[in-house]
Design an enzyme around this catalytic site. Structure first.
Site, PDB file in Angstrom:
ATOM      1  CG  HIS A   1     -36.240 -23.795  29.466  1.00 48.36           C
ATOM      2  ND1 HIS A   1     -36.046 -24.767  28.510  1.00 48.36           N
ATOM      3  CD2 HIS A   1     -35.452 -24.153  30.513  1.00 48.36           C
ATOM      4  CE1 HIS A   1     -35.164 -25.642  28.943  1.00 48.36           C
ATOM      5  NE2 HIS A   1     -34.801 -25.311  30.169  1.00 48.36           N
TER       6      HIS A   1
ATOM      7  CG  HIS B   1     -38.455 -27.852  30.060  1.00 53.92           C
ATOM      8  ND1 HIS B   1     -38.350 -26.631  30.692  1.00 53.92           N
ATOM      9  CD2 HIS B   1     -37.529 -28.653  30.638  1.00 53.92           C
ATOM     10  CE1 HIS B   1     -37.412 -26.694  31.611  1.00 53.92           C
ATOM     11  NE2 HIS B   1     -36.890 -27.910  31.601  1.00 53.92           N
TER      12      HIS B   1
ATOM     13  CB  CYS C   1     -24.316 -32.128  40.050  1.00 53.69           C
ATOM     14  SG  CYS C   1     -25.213 -30.724  39.316  1.00 53.69           S
TER      15      CYS C   1
ATOM     16  CB  CYS D   1     -27.020 -33.535  37.213  1.00 56.11           C
ATOM     17  SG  CYS D   1     -26.092 -32.506  36.104  1.00 56.11           S
TER      18      CYS D   1
ATOM     19  CB  CYS E   1     -21.924 -29.790  37.680  1.00 53.80           C
ATOM     20  SG  CYS E   1     -22.893 -30.485  36.331  1.00 53.80           S
TER      21      CYS E   1
ATOM     22  CG  HIS F   1     -26.416 -27.812  36.408  1.00 55.53           C
ATOM     23  ND1 HIS F   1     -26.423 -29.161  36.153  1.00 55.53           N
ATOM     24  CD2 HIS F   1     -27.690 -27.383  36.236  1.00 55.53           C
ATOM     25  CE1 HIS F   1     -27.657 -29.543  35.858  1.00 55.53           C
ATOM     26  NE2 HIS F   1     -28.446 -28.489  35.902  1.00 55.53           N
TER      27      HIS F   1
ATOM     28  CE  LYS G   1     -29.506 -28.720  28.413  1.00 57.64           C
ATOM     29  NZ  LYS G   1     -29.702 -29.169  29.756  1.00 57.64           N
TER      30      LYS G   1
ATOM     31  CE  LYS H   1     -36.494 -19.155  34.550  1.00 58.60           C
ATOM     32  NZ  LYS H   1     -37.108 -18.165  33.733  1.00 58.60           N
TER      33      LYS H   1
HETATM   34  N1  MSP Z   1     -36.452 -34.940  35.569  1.00 58.35           N
HETATM   35  C1  MSP Z   1     -35.427 -35.302  34.662  1.00 58.35           C
HETATM   36  C2  MSP Z   1     -35.921 -36.343  33.664  1.00 58.35           C
HETATM   37  C3  MSP Z   1     -36.442 -37.600  34.261  1.00 58.35           C
HETATM   38  S1  MSP Z   1     -37.055 -38.682  33.059  1.00 58.35           S
HETATM   39  C4  MSP Z   1     -37.298 -40.091  33.847  1.00 58.35           C
HETATM   40  C5  MSP Z   1     -34.950 -34.070  33.912  1.00 58.35           C
HETATM   41  N2  MSP Z   1     -35.794 -33.053  33.857  1.00 58.35           N
HETATM   42  S2  MSP Z   1     -35.496 -31.636  33.177  1.00 58.35           S
HETATM   43  O1  MSP Z   1     -36.683 -30.863  33.387  1.00 58.35           O
HETATM   44  O2  MSP Z   1     -34.277 -31.093  33.656  1.00 58.35           O
HETATM   45  O3  MSP Z   1     -35.249 -31.873  31.658  1.00 58.35           O
HETATM   46  C6  MSP Z   1     -36.015 -32.728  30.902  1.00 58.35           C
HETATM   47  C7  MSP Z   1     -35.816 -32.580  29.449  1.00 58.35           C
HETATM   48  O4  MSP Z   1     -36.032 -31.244  28.999  1.00 58.35           O
HETATM   49  C8  MSP Z   1     -34.458 -32.897  28.845  1.00 58.35           C
HETATM   50  O5  MSP Z   1     -34.126 -34.207  28.722  1.00 58.35           O
HETATM   51  C9  MSP Z   1     -34.694 -32.377  27.484  1.00 58.35           C
HETATM   52  O6  MSP Z   1     -35.533 -33.307  26.828  1.00 58.35           O
HETATM   53  C10 MSP Z   1     -35.430 -31.095  27.748  1.00 58.35           C
HETATM   54  N3  MSP Z   1     -34.514 -29.964  27.762  1.00 58.35           N
HETATM   55  C11 MSP Z   1     -34.103 -29.207  28.815  1.00 58.35           C
HETATM   56  N4  MSP Z   1     -33.275 -28.228  28.358  1.00 58.35           N
HETATM   57  C12 MSP Z   1     -33.153 -28.335  27.019  1.00 58.35           C
HETATM   58  C13 MSP Z   1     -32.503 -27.603  26.010  1.00 58.35           C
HETATM   59  N5  MSP Z   1     -31.803 -26.532  26.231  1.00 58.35           N
HETATM   60  N6  MSP Z   1     -32.649 -28.051  24.734  1.00 58.35           N
HETATM   61  C14 MSP Z   1     -33.420 -29.130  24.419  1.00 58.35           C
HETATM   62  N7  MSP Z   1     -34.033 -29.817  25.347  1.00 58.35           N
HETATM   63  C15 MSP Z   1     -33.896 -29.477  26.648  1.00 58.35           C
HETATM   64  O7  MSP Z   1     -33.867 -34.095  33.373  1.00 58.35           O
END
Ligand code: MSP
Length: 569
Positions: free
Chosen positions: A21, A24, A130, A133, A155, A158, A305, A308
């Protein structure tokens, strides 16, 4: 940083349990922009991104879809996560997947070293976990459920029920690293940025650290512990190791020495893993800690925040299909102070696209190229004497370059863009004030008058052949003056147009890390490639040196860099 220094920067590795999304995408374009800036500055740059493929979340997503976890991640990575990089124009140097052998093998090397060094022990564990997380939750993030989850502990992130896990685990002696971590934060105040994030980490660590469970034995989707294969390594520590294994930890010490340590950019939700657990693991293994960890804020949709799992997710293609990847990059990187939360709305995106990209930058580029075609047959004119107004533009460009570079050093991409935008605004104001069309009009008028006078001289001369010398001399003086006026207007126009073109040259270089596509188009239209080489080869920290665009170069027409957007979702 002096040019040539090593600059290794990472995104978090994303969970491919679901599709990407815009949150990311936000992290990825931010890291890509920082990497592009450093690469273009001549630093020995390496940008890493990737996917975090083990853990219970993945296992369950695969089971829910009736395939093996490997099949599930292979499908999502190839169908959604690789294409994301194309969608957003991310120029990563490498992409690591935690199911790759280069990772799995060297994670085992790392943990064996920790085990041999006495930092790992076996113990019993019971705590609330969780799966969203992939974390045993601290008290502060456990809340009472409501609605369908009434009576359960959920959590805080979530809003889903936590699971009570009771198993034999191996533990890492994280508690032994409290003092060394606090010392690190004290000695290197920029280790965690922004400073609000640093303060939060310091206060968290000051309260004491508990040892960390680093293995799970109730499922097998993970990397086995080398000394006890009935356990797989906890997904988070497996994931953190990607930053090291991707640059040769355990297998290619030369590359590792060249790249490591890294800068990590992460969402604030995963700051503690990066600023507490990760440096402690590295200290225990005798490896340098990262150069720094920068935590950015969340994208909020409707005040929450975006995620998904809460169904507020927006796919990056929803934006890029309408506005293009440059607009995506520019919007998120300029509209949100990097390090703070920011709200996304279609209205805001659309308004900024129109005002800043289309009317501000795009229009400046089209107008300048069009005037060059009209007044100089599409050839970059030779500048003449610079007036104060022209010199002021040169000063603004120079200031913007150093200001933007300083902002990038501080990871403040939004501030860097603001600095660069002073050039856009100044040039638009300059064009209005200099009114090149008026200069051209005066030139044409003087030229016409001079031609008329010349015709008069001719006819007077014909009529009184060799007669009234006085009249002739007066007219000749007038013609001379008119010609001087013509030349003056012409020279002024040339200087003004050159100033605009050269300002655009600097803008193309400075903005190329943020909006690579539009700037490449502009670079071609400016004809700069012919004499200066490719845009990517332009040293960014020298973008302010005036006079690089060679007079005589042919410009080519430019279709609108940011066309009008008719519809939006
Ligand atoms: N897999 C772990 C990270 C491991 S790093 C050794 C993880 N993955 S994740 O896919 O859930 O999220 C990764 C990153 O996506 C978050 O840290 C952040 O940088 C970004 N984001 C996810 N949702 C977000 C928002 N709503 N807003 C901004 N960034 C977001 O956590």
């Amino acid at each position: 940083m002096p040019a040539g220094d090593s600059f290794y920067i990472t995104t978090p590795i994303y969970y491919p349990s679901d599709v990407p999304h815009i949150g990311h995408g936000y992290t990825s374009v931010a890291v890509d922009t920082l990497a592009r800036w450093h690469r273009q500055a001549g630093d020995d740059t390496w940008m890493l991104t990737g996917t975090d493929e083990h853990g219970q979340k993945m296992l369950r997503a695969a089971a829910a879809n009736g395939v093996t976890p490997q099949q599930w991640v292979d499908k999502l990575v190839s169908e959604s996560w690789f294409p994301l990089l194309e969608t957003l124009d991310v120029a990563n140097d490498d992409f690591i997947r935690t199911t790759q052998e280069r990772h799995e093998k060297n994670v085992q090397v790392f943990f064996q070293r920790l085990y041999d060094a006495g930092y790992i022990y076996a113990g019993e564990y019971e705590a609330l976990y969780c799966v969203g997380c992939e974390e045993f939750k601290p008290e502060s993030e456990i809340v009472d459920g409501t609605g369908p989850f009434e009576g359960l502990k959920v959590c805080a992130i979530h809003s889903k029920p936590l699971e009570l896990l009771q198993e034999k685990n191996y533990f890492f002696k994280l508690s032994e690293f409290q003092d060394r971590l606090l010392e690190l934060y004290k000695n290197e105040p920029d280790f965690v940025r922004p400073h609000s994030a640093r303060n939060e980490v310091v206060s968290f660590v000051s309260q004491g650290l508990k040892d960390l469970s680093i293995s799970r034995s109730t499922f097998d989707w993970g990397i086995p512990l080398p000394w006890d294969e009935s356990h797989v390594i906890y997904v988070w520590v497996d994931a953190l190791l990607n930053y090291a294994t991707a640059v040769g930890y355990g297998s290619d010490e030369e590359t590792f020495a060249r790249r490591w340590p890294a800068y990590h950019v992460v969402g604030k939700d995963i700051l503690r893993f990066h600023a507490v657990i990760w440096p402690a693991l590295l200290m225990a293994a005798g490896v340098d800690v990262p150069k720094g960890v920068f935590a950015h804020g969340w994208l909020l949709v409707g005040g929450e925040k975006m995620s998904k799992s809460k169904l507020t997710g927006i796919a990056p293609t929803e934006i890029t299909d309408v506005f293009g990847s440059d607009a995506y990059r520019f919007y998120f990187l300029s509209a949100i102070a990097f390090g703070q939360d920011g709200s996304f709305s279609w209205e805001d995106l659309s308004a900024r696209y129109q005002a800043e990209l289309a009317n501000g930058f795009g229009n400046l580029a089209s107008r300048t190229i069009a005037m060059t075609s009209k007044y100089f047959d599409g050839v970059v004119p030779d500048p003449h004497v610079y007036d104060e107004a022209d010199v002021e533009i040169q000063r603004i460009v120079e200031r913007a370059v150093s200001g933007a570079d300083a902002a990038i050093e501080a990871f403040r991409i939004d501030e860097a863009i603001r600095e660069i935008w002073t050039i856009v605004d100044a040039l638009n104001g300059y064009i209005t004030a200099m009114a090149p069309w008026a200069l051209e009009k005066n030139r044409v008028a003087a030229e016409n008058e001079s031609a008329e006078a010349a015709a008069t001289v001719q006819s007077v001369g014909d009529a009184i052949a060799g007669g009234d010398v006085e009249v002739n001399a007066e007219l000749r003086a007038a013609i001379f003056e008119l010609q001087v006026a013509v030349e003056h207007q012409q020279a002024r126009l040339a200087t003004v147009i050159y100033t605009c073109l050269e300002g655009l040259r600097a803008l193309a270089v400075l903005l190329s890390p943020v909006i690579p596509q539009a700037t490449r188009k502009l670079w071609v239209a400016l004809g700069a490639e012919q004499t200066l080489g490719s845009l990517a080869a332009q040293p960014i920290r020298e973008a302010g040196a005036w006079g690089k665009l060679a007079p005589g170069t042919k410009v080519t027409s430019l279709t609108p860099l940011f066309p009008r957007v008719e519809s939006q979702p």
